[in-house]
Design an enzyme around this catalytic site. Structure first.
Site, PDB file in Angstrom:
ATOM      1  N   GLU A   1       0.893  -1.161   0.000  1.00  0.00           N
ATOM      2  CA  GLU A   1       0.000   0.000   0.000  1.00  0.00           C
ATOM      3  C   GLU A   1       0.918   1.194   0.000  1.00  0.00           C
ATOM      4  O   GLU A   1       1.738   1.352   0.907  1.00  0.00           O
ATOM      5  CB  GLU A   1      -0.919  -0.038   1.227  1.00  0.00           C
ATOM      6  CG  GLU A   1      -1.932   1.104   1.266  1.00  0.00           C
ATOM      7  CD  GLU A   1      -1.420   2.323   2.002  1.00  0.00           C
ATOM      8  OE1 GLU A   1      -1.188   3.367   1.333  1.00  0.00           O
ATOM      9  OE2 GLU A   1      -1.218   2.241   3.218  1.00  0.00           O
TER      10      GLU A   1
ATOM     11  N   CYS B   1      -0.915   8.808   4.324  1.00  0.00           N
ATOM     12  CA  CYS B   1      -1.037   8.621   2.878  1.00  0.00           C
ATOM     13  C   CYS B   1      -2.442   8.929   2.402  1.00  0.00           C
ATOM     14  O   CYS B   1      -2.666   9.196   1.224  1.00  0.00           O
ATOM     15  CB  CYS B   1      -0.618   7.211   2.488  1.00  0.00           C
ATOM     16  SG  CYS B   1      -1.510   5.913   3.358  1.00  0.00           S
TER      17      CYS B   1
END
Length: 603
Positions: A164, A198
């Site tokens: 990820e 993020c």
């Protein structure tokens, strides 16, 4: 977390809950991997866990993300080595100690889980590249994921880096929004954890009159200036420090205006450490500019403007990433349009775009925000990707295929000369139909909250299929039929020998010619594996690449570090597994109440 990572207490506390959520949720996934359980996910397929999984977590969520990676791998049946992020080793070690205690209490060997402190240089590289590591689970920058792939290019099973990665996330606000709610959610999304997420909102895109609203601008400035910035020892602090003095991209974003930009609220350092900064907002971010396209990872927000919602979505989708995104609007048509067109793995409507919760909003992105198969953390497919799936008989869970799939099957049947292969293909298509009806073709809300909708849905993903030397025609057709059901766009790269073999079927009759006509609609070219690799290096082939045939053993390594996610697992008849290669997951979370009042039908 406060001492090592600079988190405020309010930010650190939910991580403990999230780690517990991961433990409970991933434990429930274990029964789905047991062939003896007869569950749909193992119907006609057998799971073999990775022997050893390496977890390389980030520093920004130093308990929840490390715990999630460790617990998923253990649930899959793999031993685990975890390398803590260097700024926060004690956080990981304390979390791992709790997991080891649980292993001991459950009668499992505690040496299944090991912590290794390793530097970022030679020792860290040796660990990542080690032949004994089957799979690497990473949360970090896209550049790190691609670098890890190159280090593991020679690994016998391919790189197997499941990551990820980065995000450049935008929240769209239209004139139909509740500005009070929109500003509150924007500030929370942009400056929670000092913007070091993020999933953080790095951009706000104002549509139409929202871009000229004095009220909206005033509220944003007031909200920004009301944020109390301080060290975690100040229990009233609403935003803490950045992990280290800014440099590179973040320093540029905090200190430099690009052409056409201006400061709405200029950020500034608040003490001599260089880590404590007031939050900043810059206006006039231009399409295609540095701040529009670059992940900067800190407490600075950029304002963009669009004439229409369609233009706003184009700006939102223009980045290389597709992690999270949001829309604030009370207009149902605008919401429907946005959900149909936004390219993100986690889509949020009328709420903040951070703080995903296990199962409720499984987390993971599209495009450059994911490397590997793309299963979402905290979702139903994450544990099952940490191993290998092989055929185990013919799937028994079957249903009647959709009409367009039946027609495609009939057209392709002329290319399949073996009766056994035809029977296998019919079972595969029927297994697809069963999986589609039960789960993959539906939007499911497992949480069932009246005030908030949390859907997990599966959407078609563009796919390149490499049918290399040794490919059985029935395997290629099987992949194309899965894509037919999903609605995925497929381009096929054919090995020249396979192309010649297929053309040789033409004289055998009209059924074969009909199959060839349908196949030809997908075939991009006949080429060698080396020619395909060259096209990938030139950027002509990107996204998801499904490799079948003998090249499945070699192409993953040759393509390591390039902008493709290579799927090279065996072609399976089991729809619940094979359909995932032509689909990508999207979590949609939407606030439904207004001032505590629920819409009709929600109670």
């Amino acid at each position: 977390m406060a001492a090592e990572g600079g988190k405020t207490v309010a930010e650190a506390d939910p991580e403990v809950s999230e780690a517990i959520d991961f433990a409970r949720y991933y434990a429930d996934r274990v029964t789905e991997l047991d062939p003896a359980a007869g569950h749909l996910t193992t119907d006609g397929a057998r799971f073999t866990p990775a022997t050893l999984t390496l977890v390389t977590p980030p520093w920004n969520f130093p308990v929840a993300i490390p715990a999630g990676g460790v617990l998923a791998a253990l649930a899959a049946g793999s031993a685990v080595v975890i390398k803590p992020a260097h700024p926060v080793p004690a956080c990981t070690e304390i979390a791992v100690a709790a997991v080891r205690a649980a292993l001991h209490a459950g009668g499992a060997p505690t040496d299944l889980l090991q912590v290794v402190r390793a530097g970022e240089g030679e020792v860290g590289r040796a660990l990542v590249a080690h032949d004994g590591v089957d799979t690497v689970v990473l949360t970090g920058a896209i550049e790190t994921a691609r670098m890890f792939e190159t280090w593991r290019a020679a690994h016998p099973g391919g790189p197997r880096v499941y990551a990820e990665t980065s995000g450049k996330n935008a929240l769209v606000i239209t004139p139909a929004a509740d500005y009070d709610l929109a500003v509150a959610d924007l500030v929370k999304s942009a400056f929670g954890h000092a913007g070091q997420k993020c999933s953080a909102a790095s951009l706000v895109i104002l549509v139409g009159s929202a871009g000229t609203s004095p009220r909206l601008r005033r509220q944003l400035v007031d909200a920004m200036r009301s944020l109390r910035v301080g060290w975690p020892t100040d229990l009233g602090a609403m935003m803490g420090p950045v992990i280290e003095p800014p440099e590179g991209k973040l320093h540029r974003a905090l200190t430099t205006l690009e052409p056409g930009e201006s400061w709405v609220v200029e950020p500034r350092p608040l003490d001599e450490t260089g880590r404590l900064w007031s939050p900043g907002v810059k206006d006039g971010v231009a399409p295609g500019s540095f701040f529009h396209l670059t992940e900067c990872f800190g407490p600075v927000l950029g304002i963009m403007r669009a004439r229409t919602l369609a233009q706003a979505v184009d700006l939102q989708n223009a980045t290389d990433f597709g992690l999270t995104g949001g829309l604030h609007s009370l207009d149902e048509e605008e919401i429907a349009y946005w959900l149909d067109h936004v390219e993100v793995g986690n889509a949020y409507v009328n709420r903040h775009i951070t703080g995903a919760i296990v199962q409720r909003q499984p987390f993971g992105g599209w495009k450059g925000s994911a490397v590997g198969p793309g299963a979402k953390a905290g979702g139903p497919n994450y544990v099952a990707q940490l191993g290998d799936w092989d055929a185990d008989g013919v799937p028994g869970e079957q249903a009647e295929p959709a009409r367009h799939v039946r027609q495609a099957l009939a057209d392709y049947t002329g290319l399949i000369t073996s009766q056994a292969d035809r029977s296998w293909l019919r079972a595969a298509v029927a297994s697809d139909a069963a999986a589609w009806a039960a789960e993959l073709g539906r939007e499911l809300d497992r949480s069932g909250l009246p005030a908030e909708e949390n859907l997990l849905r599966y959407l078609p993903v563009p796919l390149t299929v490499r049918a290399g030397d040794g490919t059985a025609v029935v395997e290629l057709v099987r992949v194309l039929l899965a894509a037919e059901l999903a609605g995925s766009t497929v381009r096929v790269s054919l090995d020249p020998a396979l192309s010649d073999a297929l053309k040789a079927l033409a004289p055998s009759g009209e059924p074969a010619r009909q199959g060839l006509r349908r196949l030809a609609a997908h075939v991009e070219r006949a080429e060698s594996g080396d020619q395909l690799v060259a096209r990938v290096r030139r950027g002509e082939v990107t996204g998801r690449l499904r490799v079948i045939g003998d090249e499945a053993a070699t192409l993953p390594g040759e393509l390591a570090g390039l902008e493709v996610s290579v799927l090279a697992q065996p072609v399976l008849a089991t729809g619940r597994r094979e359909l995932l290669t032509v689909l990508r997951e999207q979590a949609v979370s939407r606030t439904l109440h207004r001032f505590g009042h629920l819409p009709p039908g929600r109670h």
